[in-house]
Design an enzyme around this catalytic site. Structure first.
Site, PDB file in Angstrom:
ATOM      1  CD  GLU A 129      -2.856   1.216   0.159  1.00 39.79           C
ATOM      2  OE1 GLU A 129      -3.658   0.298   0.010  1.00 39.79           O
ATOM      3  OE2 GLU A 129      -2.802   2.196  -0.613  1.00 39.79           O
ATOM      4  CE  LYS A 205       6.044   7.326  -5.348  1.00 40.67           C
ATOM      5  NZ  LYS A 205       6.407   8.673  -4.884  1.00 40.67           N
ATOM      6  N   GLY A 302       6.754  10.740   4.257  1.00 45.14           N
ATOM      7  CA  GLY A 302       6.928  11.094   5.668  1.00 45.14           C
ATOM      8  C   GLY A 302       6.846   9.853   6.541  1.00 45.14           C
TER       9      GLY A 302
HETATM   10  P1  NAP Z   1      15.837   5.215   4.812  1.00 45.82           P
HETATM   11  O1  NAP Z   1      15.474   6.288   5.764  1.00 45.82           O
HETATM   12  O2  NAP Z   1      17.083   5.345   4.011  1.00 45.82           O
HETATM   13  O3  NAP Z   1      15.880   3.862   5.643  1.00 45.82           O
HETATM   14  C1  NAP Z   1      16.305   2.651   5.107  1.00 45.82           C
HETATM   15  C2  NAP Z   1      16.818   1.830   6.256  1.00 45.82           C
HETATM   16  O4  NAP Z   1      17.143   0.528   5.788  1.00 45.82           O
HETATM   17  C3  NAP Z   1      18.085   2.428   6.863  1.00 45.82           C
HETATM   18  O5  NAP Z   1      17.930   2.417   8.262  1.00 45.82           O
HETATM   19  C4  NAP Z   1      19.178   1.491   6.401  1.00 45.82           C
HETATM   20  O6  NAP Z   1      20.186   1.305   7.336  1.00 45.82           O
HETATM   21  C5  NAP Z   1      18.425   0.177   6.236  1.00 45.82           C
HETATM   22  N1  NAP Z   1      19.071  -0.668   5.242  1.00 45.82           N
HETATM   23  C6  NAP Z   1      19.262  -0.411   3.929  1.00 45.82           C
HETATM   24  N2  NAP Z   1      19.878  -1.451   3.343  1.00 45.82           N
HETATM   25  C7  NAP Z   1      20.071  -2.368   4.317  1.00 45.82           C
HETATM   26  C8  NAP Z   1      20.656  -3.652   4.352  1.00 45.82           C
HETATM   27  N3  NAP Z   1      21.175  -4.196   3.245  1.00 45.82           N
HETATM   28  N4  NAP Z   1      20.683  -4.326   5.517  1.00 45.82           N
HETATM   29  C9  NAP Z   1      20.155  -3.768   6.634  1.00 45.82           C
HETATM   30  N5  NAP Z   1      19.584  -2.562   6.682  1.00 45.82           N
HETATM   31  C10 NAP Z   1      19.558  -1.869   5.524  1.00 45.82           C
HETATM   32  O7  NAP Z   1      14.663   4.953   3.770  1.00 45.82           O
HETATM   33  P2  NAP Z   1      13.109   5.253   3.992  1.00 45.82           P
HETATM   34  O8  NAP Z   1      12.839   6.650   3.604  1.00 45.82           O
HETATM   35  O9  NAP Z   1      12.677   4.753   5.310  1.00 45.82           O
HETATM   36  O10 NAP Z   1      12.475   4.357   2.810  1.00 45.82           O
HETATM   37  C11 NAP Z   1      12.299   2.959   2.958  1.00 45.82           C
HETATM   38  C12 NAP Z   1      11.402   2.460   1.823  1.00 45.82           C
HETATM   39  O11 NAP Z   1      10.136   3.106   1.911  1.00 45.82           O
HETATM   40  C13 NAP Z   1      11.912   2.767   0.400  1.00 45.82           C
HETATM   41  O12 NAP Z   1      11.575   1.696  -0.433  1.00 45.82           O
HETATM   42  C14 NAP Z   1      11.133   4.013   0.010  1.00 45.82           C
HETATM   43  O13 NAP Z   1      10.983   4.144  -1.384  1.00 45.82           O
HETATM   44  C15 NAP Z   1       9.819   3.720   0.678  1.00 45.82           C
HETATM   45  N6  NAP Z   1       9.012   4.915   0.938  1.00 45.82           N
HETATM   46  C16 NAP Z   1       9.530   5.917   1.672  1.00 45.82           C
HETATM   47  C17 NAP Z   1       8.757   7.042   1.936  1.00 45.82           C
HETATM   48  C18 NAP Z   1       9.282   8.151   2.792  1.00 45.82           C
HETATM   49  O14 NAP Z   1       8.541   9.082   3.073  1.00 45.82           O
HETATM   50  N7  NAP Z   1      10.523   8.104   3.262  1.00 45.82           N
HETATM   51  C19 NAP Z   1       7.449   7.111   1.423  1.00 45.82           C
HETATM   52  C20 NAP Z   1       6.935   6.038   0.695  1.00 45.82           C
HETATM   53  C21 NAP Z   1       7.727   4.946   0.459  1.00 45.82           C
HETATM   54  P3  NAP Z   1      21.292   2.450   7.697  1.00 45.82           P
HETATM   55  O15 NAP Z   1      20.553   3.364   8.637  1.00 45.82           O
HETATM   56  O16 NAP Z   1      22.343   1.678   8.354  1.00 45.82           O
HETATM   57  O17 NAP Z   1      21.682   3.061   6.395  1.00 45.82           O
HETATM   58  N1  HSE Z   2      10.596  11.242  -3.462  1.00 46.39           N
HETATM   59  C1  HSE Z   2       9.198  11.012  -3.301  1.00 46.39           C
HETATM   60  C2  HSE Z   2       8.441  12.337  -3.477  1.00 46.39           C
HETATM   61  C3  HSE Z   2       8.811  10.463  -1.923  1.00 46.39           C
HETATM   62  O1  HSE Z   2       9.029  13.405  -3.620  1.00 46.39           O
HETATM   63  O2  HSE Z   2       7.212  12.280  -3.471  1.00 46.39           O
HETATM   64  C4  HSE Z   2       8.985   8.957  -1.813  1.00 46.39           C
HETATM   65  O3  HSE Z   2       8.163   8.250  -2.702  1.00 46.39           O
END
Ligand code: NAP
Ligand code: HSE
Length: 434
Positions: A129, A205, A302
């Protein structure tokens, strides 16, 4: 009934930490809603020594096997991001009989078929989702609540960074470079902003949305992509004067020639529901033959908003575990993929030309459009500049993409046309306001 459902979390960054917080803060309600307790059993981290106070009391591991081979864990939540090894970890989890929840649009848009096939083969759930629109419910609403419809169109503002940039350019007349710098300073755009500004994030997306809306396995490679890097304050000013706003849209449309899936900037009529979606907000507009029009609006990213969607998936998957009802909404792609080639897609276009300001120019331009079977809806000419050039802005009627390309080829070769400054599609579909 299981006494508790154990969860393994892969990654604890922005989204992962939000998932932990939502699970902890809302555990009482979640337990009541599932009918059994959920336990966050283990979290995979890269550096186990890094201080993570929000994970106090939860077992941390740097070995994925500790989660994938733990028979007591029945749900694996992937929030690491990137394609490898996230994809392999998810496949291995399902192979081991665990349901998987992910927020990872990169893997779903390119390798969704592998993940769905694995879920099917092992009788587990696969949910994603949060991969589109962050906290906005759209995947399950399309798969469940709108499943009575034939969906003809799905249009989304699904990238917050570019929507923020276009909103600022429109509201404050900022240049592309200045607004990009500001988006980077605010932490919306990455140091390398390519995935956002070149449209790749939105294209992933779009592939996911179109697959679900049209029940076909549409991949990232099927999406034609154009970003916002060529949009100028002048284009935005013309749009305003003509009654439009400029938005980067993820577009999926069913046509007689198949589904067409694209990401590009559009001139959107000011009265379109998506036109008022500003800043980092996202929204997805859906047209179905029973519901008519519906729009889903909210925060597209977020920590907590995205965790809201991830935890909802965890809850739903847990309910399936409780009720032994796996795979209800896994792969819903039962149709053969049938795509409309880009040249056959039809649109109205905004064309901005820099021309010599002298007699006969307008006629030559009109002839070039006419010879390519492009009919014009309106033409504006600006005042001449010091070099005796003027801008001509034409809005065409709806024509096949191949025709506009042919017209541009001829226009570029005309000695009186100094430059084709931009070509942007105009979204003209009628909105039914009842
Ligand atoms: P992030 O802040 O970079 O967090 C990723 C985490 O995964 C980090 O803590 C990283 O560890 C860990 N990690 C990465 N590779 C790893 C590995 N091989 N083994 C163990 N740990 C590992 O990323 P995020 O923003 O949370 O995004 C996570 C996912 O959600 C992505 O697929 C993104 O596209 C999706 N997403 C994010 C958002 C958003 O608002 N951020 C929105 C929708 C979807 P370290 O801390 O050690 O680097
Ligand atoms: N980089 C994306 C945006 C957030 O600006 O909407 C994660 O999908």
């Amino acid at each position: 009934m299981k006494e508790a459902i154990k969860i393994g979390l892969l990654g604890s960054g922005t989204v992962g930490s939000g998932v932990v917080r939502v699970l902890r803060e809302n555990m009482e309600e979640i337990t009541a809603r599932v009918g059994t307790r959920l336990v966050l059993a283990k979290v995979l981290v890269r550096d186990a020594k890094k201080p993570r106070p929000y994970l106090d009391g939860i077992e941390l591991t740097t070995r994925v096997e500790d989660i994938l081979e733990d028979e007591e864990i029945s749900v694996v939540v992937e929030v690491m991001g990137g394609i490898h090894p996230a994809k392999e970890y998810m496949l291995r989890a399902m192979e081991a009989g665990k349901s998987v929840v992910t927020a990872n649009k990169d893997v779903v848009a390119e390798f969704g078929h592998e993940l769905f096939d694995m879920a099917e083969a092992h009788g587990v759930d696969f949910r994603f989702e949060a991969s589109v629109g962050g906290g906005i419910p759209i995947i399950l609403p399309l798969k469940q609540c709108l499943t009575a419809n034939r969906i003809s169109e799905v249009l989304g503002i699904v990238n917050g960074t570019t929507n923020y940039m276009l909103t600022k350019m429109s509201d404050e007349g900022m240049s592309y470079d200045a607004v990009l710098k500001e988006a980077q300073e605010k932490g919306y755009a990455e140091a390398n902003p390519s995935a956002d500004v070149d449209g790749l994030d939105a294209a992933r997306k779009a592939a996911i949305l179109a697959s679900i809306a049209f029940n076909m396995r549409i991949n990232l490679a099927d999406v034609s992509v154009e970003g916002i890097t060529k949009i100028t304050p002048e284009d935005i000013a013309y749009a305003k004067n003509l009654g439009y706003v400029v938005k980067l849209l993820a577009i999926g449309k069913e046509t007689e020639d198949g589904a067409n899936v694209r990401v590009h900037p559009v001139f959107l009529p000011k009265e379109h529901p998506l036109a008022s979606v500003n800043g980092v907000y996202n929204a997805i507009f859906v047209r179905g033959n029973a519901i008519g029009e519906a729009m889903f609006y909210g925060p597209g990213a977020g920590s907590l908003p995205t965790a809201s969607a991830v935890v909802a998936d965890i809850i739903d998957v847990s309910r399936d575990i409780v009720h032994h009802a796996f795979g209800r909404v896994n792969c819903t792609c039962y149709r053969e993929k049938h795509l409309c080639p880009l040249e056959k897609t039809r649109s109205s276009y905004y064309v901005r030309l820099l021309v010599e300001d002298k007699p006969g120019v307008l006629g030559a331009i009109a002839t070039a459009f006419g010879n390519a079977d492009v009919s014009l809806q309106s033409v504006i000419q600006t005042q001449r500049d010091a070099e005796e050039h003027a801008e001509i802005v034409a809005i065409t009627h709806t024509v096949p993409h191949a025709n506009i390309l042919a017209a541009l080829g001829v226009l570029k070769a005309l000695p009186v046309v100094s430059e084709v400054r931009n070509l942007i599609r105009v979204e003209t579909d009628q909105i039914d306001r009842g």
